[in-house]
Design a protein around this motif. Structure first.
Motif, mmCIF file in Angstrom:
data_model
loop_
_atom_site.group_PDB
_atom_site.id
_atom_site.type_symbol
_atom_site.label_atom_id
_atom_site.label_comp_id
_atom_site.label_asym_id
_atom_site.label_seq_id
_atom_site.Cartn_x
_atom_site.Cartn_y
_atom_site.Cartn_z
ATOM 1 N N LYS A 150 -16.007 6.118 3.493
ATOM 2 C CA LYS A 150 -15.113 5.023 3.130
ATOM 3 C C LYS A 150 -15.949 3.857 2.629
ATOM 4 O O LYS A 150 -16.891 3.422 3.302
ATOM 5 C CB LYS A 150 -14.268 4.583 4.331
ATOM 6 N N ARG A 156 -11.718 5.624 -0.730
ATOM 7 C CA ARG A 156 -12.284 6.856 -0.163
ATOM 8 C C ARG A 156 -13.197 7.505 -1.187
ATOM 9 O O ARG A 156 -12.846 7.632 -2.356
ATOM 10 C CB ARG A 156 -11.180 7.828 0.238
ATOM 11 N N THR A 243 -9.254 8.426 7.519
ATOM 12 C CA THR A 243 -9.737 7.297 6.728
ATOM 13 C C THR A 243 -8.631 6.267 6.690
ATOM 14 O O THR A 243 -7.521 6.565 6.256
ATOM 15 C CB THR A 243 -10.094 7.722 5.288
ATOM 16 N N GLU A 245 -5.971 3.938 5.787
ATOM 17 C CA GLU A 245 -5.276 3.576 4.561
ATOM 18 C C GLU A 245 -3.981 2.806 4.831
ATOM 19 O O GLU A 245 -3.503 2.088 3.971
ATOM 20 C CB GLU A 245 -4.924 4.839 3.765
#
Length: 443
Positions: A150, A156, A243, A245
């Motif tokens: 990241k 990403r 990740t 988001e």
């Protein structure tokens, strides 16, 4: 025309090769020990002055415009995204895909486009990837030739380098967008109909468990962000992602992110670990960014034990496929449940399924909103509430089709009404639904 295109590509490559040479000169001259003494602002100013000086050398024979462009790109090589900076600054670009030094694609408004961006050579691209990966605290080399990371701006990154990448280093960047598309924009653009948006909003407020399915880049996370807007601010929410988001607006939000193993293969923290830990945090709702494996069993257990209103996404080509994937992931958890029991467990946990599709034209559509009511004779009872029926593509490249209410009245309306969230049954009368209108949530 072909010759002109080749000449332009060669000129861009030569420009990048010159920039690469000047960049190495800057690295040789820079005294990094002074960076802390001077402060970031002054150190950056001195780097800018050095870049301008190097670009002004008479033997380079650069025009004034080229000198300015070269100096700007030299600073981007140090602080930004190098040759990709212009693409990363474009708010319409959602993905940047680099297939070797000479081939860069972008996704803009759902469609892939090839750009004229070039790197000097594969070595330039490899150093660029290593710099980005290093900023993320990761490493990439021949021993570890593949990495997910990241970036500092939230984007990403996925990179693969030789020997795994046969045609040179490969890089994919999924842009992190700060401006989330709202439901109002989705209705106006024809992603879903007003009645569909109203039903989803009330489903969130009425604490229905919701699973969103779709392919890569279909817009599942965008839809999940939209749904999270309507979680009451009085509720405590825990988000779990590989990740980060999600961008929830509530005050009481705990964001958890997985951790990959270190160089020694230790220190990994999986989504399942985080999910189990989150149950001790007194969450009202749990949002799993994307269900991928054994954590699905823990997620379903949470949905079945007092965490109503939880949500997640799953990669699937259809709603039925999403159900089968849930079964597979329960098996991956190590729980040896008979198929009949696993299906009953899923049916008691999740009420609403939303399927999102990115069409060949780049448009995104919510093609199906369904209710899972139970299991009969070992088969899921899945009823469509709203559907999109595609009729073709017009001369301008736009999708022809309409949204429809199937006429099915969801059973969950009674549960929602018991919690104080009533909906007019006429909303579900069988008919064609209009889109492309100004929309404000009615509930």
């Amino acid at each position: 025309m072909v010759v002109a295109t080749q000449d332009a590509a060669e000129a861009r490559r030569s420009f990048q090769q010159l920039k690469n040479r000047l960049h190495r000169q800057m690295v040789d001259v820079i005294d990094l020990s002074k960076a802390g003494e001077l402060g970031d602002v002054e150190f950056r100013r001195q780097l800018q002055a050095l870049a301008t000086h190097l670009c002004s050398q008479p033997d380079l024979q650069l025009s004034e415009a080229d000198r300015e462009a070269m100096a700007a790109e030299l600073m981007d090589e140090i602080y930004g995204f190098g040759p990709l900076q212009e693409l990363m600054d474009d708010p319409d670009v959602s993905d940047v895909l680099v297939n070797g030094a000479d081939t860069v694609y972008i996704e803009r408004n759902g469609l892939l486009e090839q750009t004229d961006v070039r790197f000097a050579d594969d070595e330039h691209l490899l150093h660029f990837i290593q710099r980005l990966v290093g900023q993320a605290g990761r490493r990439i080399d021949e021993v570890s030739p593949m990495v997910d990371a990241k970036l500092p701006d939230g984007s990403r990154l996925h990179a693969v380098i030789p020997p795994l990448a046969l045609r040179g280093p490969t890089l994919s960047i999924r842009r992190f967008k700060t401006n989330i598309v709202q439901f109002e924009d989705m209705v106006r653009s024809g992603t879903l109909a007003p009645e569909m948006a109203d039903f989803l909003i009330q489903s969130v407020r009425g604490r229905m468990n919701i699973l969103l399915s779709g392919g890569t880049g279909a817009g599942k996370t965008t839809m999940l962000n939209n749904l999270s807007r309507f979680i009451p601010v009085s509720e405590r929410v825990v988000t779990i992602e590989e990740t980060a988001e999600l961008q929830l607006q509530q005050a009481d939000v705990v964001g958890l992110e997985t951790r990959v193993p270190n160089v020694e293969g230790k220190g990994v923290v999986s989504q399942r670990d985080l999910l189990r830990n989150s149950l001790r945090m007194r969450p009202d709702r749990i949002i799993v960014g994307e269900a991928r494996g054994g954590e699905v069993l823990d997620m379903l257990q949470a949905m079945n034990t007092g965490h109503d209103g939880s949500m997640s996404t799953v990669h699937a080509n259809e709603t039925q496929d999403a159900l089968h994937r849930l079964e597979l992931m329960i098996a991956l958890s190590g729980a040896e449940l008979p198929t009949r029991i696993a299906r009953q467990y899923i049916a008691s946990a999740i009420q609403i399924f939303v399927h999102v599709v990115r069409l060949s034209t780049g448009e995104r559509k919510v093609t199906r909103i369904s209710e899972l009511t139970g299991v009969t004779d070992g088969e899921f009872d899945l009823e469509d509430i709203f559907v999109f029926r595609m009729a073709g593509i017009d001369d301008s490249g736009k999708v022809l089709g309409s949204f429809y209410a199937t006429g099915y009245e969801p059973q969950c309306l009674r549960r929602m009404a018991a919690k104080g969230f009533d909906m007019n049954p006429r909303l579900f009368a069988a008919r064609e639904l209009k889109t492309g209108v100004d929309y404000k949530p009615r509930y």
